[in-house]
Each structure stands twice: as structure tokens, then as C-alpha cells.
Write a protein that holds these residues in place. Structure first.
Motif, mmCIF file in Angstrom:
data_model
loop_
_atom_site.group_PDB
_atom_site.id
_atom_site.type_symbol
_atom_site.label_atom_id
_atom_site.label_comp_id
_atom_site.label_asym_id
_atom_site.label_seq_id
_atom_site.Cartn_x
_atom_site.Cartn_y
_atom_site.Cartn_z
ATOM 1 N N GLN A 77 -22.712 -4.681 15.185
ATOM 2 C CA GLN A 77 -21.653 -4.463 16.174
ATOM 3 C C GLN A 77 -20.943 -3.125 16.008
ATOM 4 O O GLN A 77 -20.433 -2.582 16.978
ATOM 5 C CB GLN A 77 -20.625 -5.590 16.115
ATOM 6 N N ASP A 78 -20.880 -2.609 14.802
ATOM 7 C CA ASP A 78 -20.211 -1.326 14.551
ATOM 8 C C ASP A 78 -21.212 -0.189 14.400
ATOM 9 O O ASP A 78 -20.983 0.770 13.665
ATOM 10 C CB ASP A 78 -19.316 -1.414 13.314
ATOM 11 N N GLU A 79 -22.341 -0.302 15.083
ATOM 12 C CA GLU A 79 -23.374 0.725 15.067
ATOM 13 C C GLU A 79 -23.767 1.060 16.500
ATOM 14 O O GLU A 79 -23.514 0.291 17.420
ATOM 15 C CB GLU A 79 -24.620 0.226 14.330
ATOM 16 N N TYR A 80 -24.387 2.218 16.649
ATOM 17 C CA TYR A 80 -24.990 2.587 17.929
ATOM 18 C C TYR A 80 -26.241 3.397 17.641
ATOM 19 O O TYR A 80 -26.443 3.886 16.536
ATOM 20 C CB TYR A 80 -24.005 3.363 18.825
ATOM 21 N N LEU A 81 -27.086 3.498 18.649
ATOM 22 C CA LEU A 81 -28.300 4.299 18.538
ATOM 23 C C LEU A 81 -28.069 5.563 19.347
ATOM 24 O O LEU A 81 -27.826 5.498 20.553
ATOM 25 C CB LEU A 81 -29.511 3.533 19.079
ATOM 26 N N GLN A 82 -28.098 6.701 18.692
ATOM 27 C CA GLN A 82 -27.924 7.982 19.375
ATOM 28 C C GLN A 82 -29.295 8.509 19.777
ATOM 29 O O GLN A 82 -30.193 8.628 18.947
ATOM 30 C CB GLN A 82 -27.234 8.986 18.445
ATOM 31 N N LEU A 83 -29.452 8.797 21.074
ATOM 32 C CA LEU A 83 -30.694 9.376 21.564
ATOM 33 C C LEU A 83 -30.551 10.883 21.599
ATOM 34 O O LEU A 83 -29.580 11.411 22.139
ATOM 35 C CB LEU A 83 -31.013 8.859 22.970
ATOM 36 N N ALA A 84 -31.510 11.572 21.027
ATOM 37 C CA ALA A 84 -31.488 13.035 20.964
ATOM 38 C C ALA A 84 -32.831 13.585 21.428
ATOM 39 O O ALA A 84 -33.863 12.913 21.356
ATOM 40 C CB ALA A 84 -31.205 13.492 19.527
ATOM 41 N N ASN A 85 -32.797 14.809 21.902
ATOM 42 C CA ASN A 85 -34.002 15.489 22.345
ATOM 43 C C ASN A 85 -34.853 15.893 21.144
ATOM 44 O O ASN A 85 -34.340 16.057 20.036
ATOM 45 C CB ASN A 85 -33.618 16.731 23.152
ATOM 46 N N ARG A 86 -36.127 16.076 21.345
ATOM 47 C CA ARG A 86 -36.970 16.678 20.326
ATOM 48 C C ARG A 86 -36.648 18.166 20.310
ATOM 49 O O ARG A 86 -36.448 18.774 21.369
ATOM 50 C CB ARG A 86 -38.449 16.480 20.653
ATOM 51 N N SER A 87 -36.630 18.789 19.164
ATOM 52 C CA SER A 87 -36.269 20.209 19.073
ATOM 53 C C SER A 87 -37.243 21.099 19.827
ATOM 54 O O SER A 87 -36.885 22.171 20.311
ATOM 55 C CB SER A 87 -36.160 20.645 17.608
ATOM 56 N N SER A 88 -38.479 20.653 19.985
ATOM 57 C CA SER A 88 -39.476 21.472 20.670
ATOM 58 C C SER A 88 -39.362 21.407 22.200
ATOM 59 O O SER A 88 -39.862 22.294 22.895
ATOM 60 C CB SER A 88 -40.883 21.044 20.253
ATOM 61 N N ASN A 89 -38.727 20.383 22.732
ATOM 62 C CA ASN A 89 -38.675 20.234 24.192
ATOM 63 C C ASN A 89 -37.997 21.400 24.919
ATOM 64 O O ASN A 89 -38.580 21.956 25.844
ATOM 65 C CB ASN A 89 -38.026 18.912 24.587
ATOM 66 N N PRO A 90 -36.786 21.803 24.550
ATOM 67 C CA PRO A 90 -36.173 22.930 25.263
ATOM 68 C C PRO A 90 -36.903 24.251 25.001
ATOM 69 O O PRO A 90 -37.084 25.059 25.913
ATOM 70 C CB PRO A 90 -34.751 22.996 24.717
ATOM 71 N N LEU A 91 -37.333 24.467 23.782
ATOM 72 C CA LEU A 91 -37.959 25.719 23.390
ATOM 73 C C LEU A 91 -39.323 25.928 24.050
ATOM 74 O O LEU A 91 -39.606 26.996 24.570
ATOM 75 C CB LEU A 91 -38.104 25.766 21.865
ATOM 76 N N LYS A 92 -40.141 24.897 24.056
ATOM 77 C CA LYS A 92 -41.503 25.033 24.562
ATOM 78 C C LYS A 92 -41.682 24.567 26.002
ATOM 79 O O LYS A 92 -42.600 25.012 26.678
ATOM 80 C CB LYS A 92 -42.468 24.231 23.666
ATOM 81 N N ARG A 93 -40.807 23.649 26.460
ATOM 82 C CA ARG A 93 -41.043 23.034 27.774
ATOM 83 C C ARG A 93 -39.862 23.164 28.733
ATOM 84 O O ARG A 93 -39.940 22.667 29.844
ATOM 85 C CB ARG A 93 -41.361 21.554 27.575
ATOM 86 N N PHE A 94 -38.759 23.749 28.316
ATOM 87 C CA PHE A 94 -37.556 23.886 29.147
ATOM 88 C C PHE A 94 -37.013 22.524 29.578
ATOM 89 O O PHE A 94 -36.404 22.390 30.630
ATOM 90 C CB PHE A 94 -37.812 24.768 30.379
#
Length: 168
Positions: A77-94
Motif C-alpha cells: 500500500q505504501d509503494e508505487y511502480l514508477q514507469l520510466a523511458n529507456r535511455s536509448s529511446n530519446p537518443l536513438k528514436r526521438f
């Protein structure tokens, strides 16, 4: 007793979905895969195509794309799942997460609207469309604790799925 983890949603049970996993023993994030083939259209192309219809029309058509994972997540109950981008997505794929990060609350799990199906919200700032294939790694999830303020009095129960707290 289960603490935290992942399950495949009912709608994707027979679609060979892989549960998220860490790539290395010291990785913080669990890698999520796309549950189906999907296209993330280039925003510039969309704007140009709809520019002749006016600014208002272009703003309505240029929206993020939700990429399904076929995964739901349970946690404390006192946790959450943080969704984050892969580091390669903005750099290689915009390709960027349109909302910066995603927050999956513990009460999102098994909600009546969508069973807690986790989706990543992407925008494509490149010049060409991005074609994501089923099974391709698209983002990562990190389990984190959170703290509550002294005067916290939140008592409302979740009644829906994606964006359901906007209705309150």
C-alpha cells in the motif's frame, strides 16, 4: 505471501507475454515489452498533415500513443511502480514518455475498468513514424516507497482505471 511483482492481464493470457525482468543483477528497473505491434506517428508529420485544417484540429490529432504491455502489477500500500523511458529511446528514436514518468499506484491493480493493465504513453518527436514490434523492450518499471504528509486524509477508493482520479 506475495510482496510485489507482475502478472499477465486476462486479455493477454494466451498471447505469449513475458513478465518484466531486470537485465542485470544491479539494475533498478524491470524491462517492459510491448504486447503487440504498434506505430508511434511522428508529431511533425501529423502537424503538417493537419495544419491546413487549423491549429485547433492539429492539436486534437497530435496525441500520445498508449503502448500496451499486457502486464499488471501488485505491491504494498505504501509503494508505487514508477514507469520510466529507456535511455536509448530519446537518443536513438526521438521517442519520449509524454507524461515524463508514469506512476502506477497500488490500488490500480485489478481495478474494475482495465484490471490494472500497464501502458506506456509515448510521443515521437522524430521525422518518421516509429514501428514497435511485439516483444520489443519499451520502458522500465521501478518499485519505490512513498511517504504521506501528517495531515493526509485521503479516504476515497479507486473506482476506475487509467486516469480515473481525474474524475474527482
Amino acid at each position: 505471501m506475495k510482496k510485489r511483482g507482475f502478472e499477465v492481464t486476462a486479455a493477454y493470457q494466451d498471447k505469449a507475454i513475458n513478465l518484466p525482468k531486470r537485465a542485470t543483477k544491479n539494475a533498478a528497473g524491470y524491462d517492459f515489452e510491448a504486447a503487440e505491434d504498434i506505430v508511434i506517428p511522428a508529431v511533425w508529420k501529423q502537424i503538417i498533415q493537419h495544419f491546413t485544417k487549423g491549429t485547433e484540429a492539429a492539436e486534437k490529432i497530435v496525441k500520445p500513443v498508449l503502448v500496451p504491455t499486457g502486464i499488471k502489477s501488485y505491491m504494498g500500500q505504501d509503494e508505487y511502480l514508477q514507469l520510466a523511458n529507456r535511455s536509448s529511446n530519446p537518443l536513438k528514436r526521438f521517442m519520449t514518455l509524454s507524461n515524463g514518468i508514469g506512476v502506477i499506484d497500488s490500488d490500480y491493480y485489478n481495478n474494475p475498468d482495465n484490471e490494472g493493465h500497464i501502458m506506456f504513453q509515448f510521443s515521437n518527436f522524430g521525422l518518421t513514424d516509429i514501428h514497435i514490434k511485439k516483444g520489443e523492450r519499451i520502458g522500465q518499471g521501478i518499485f519505490l516507497p512513498f511517504l504521506k504528509a501528517d495531515n493526509d486524509e485521503a479516504a476515497t477508493e479507486r473506482t476506475g482505471g487509467f486516469g480515473s482520479s481525474d474524475k474527482k
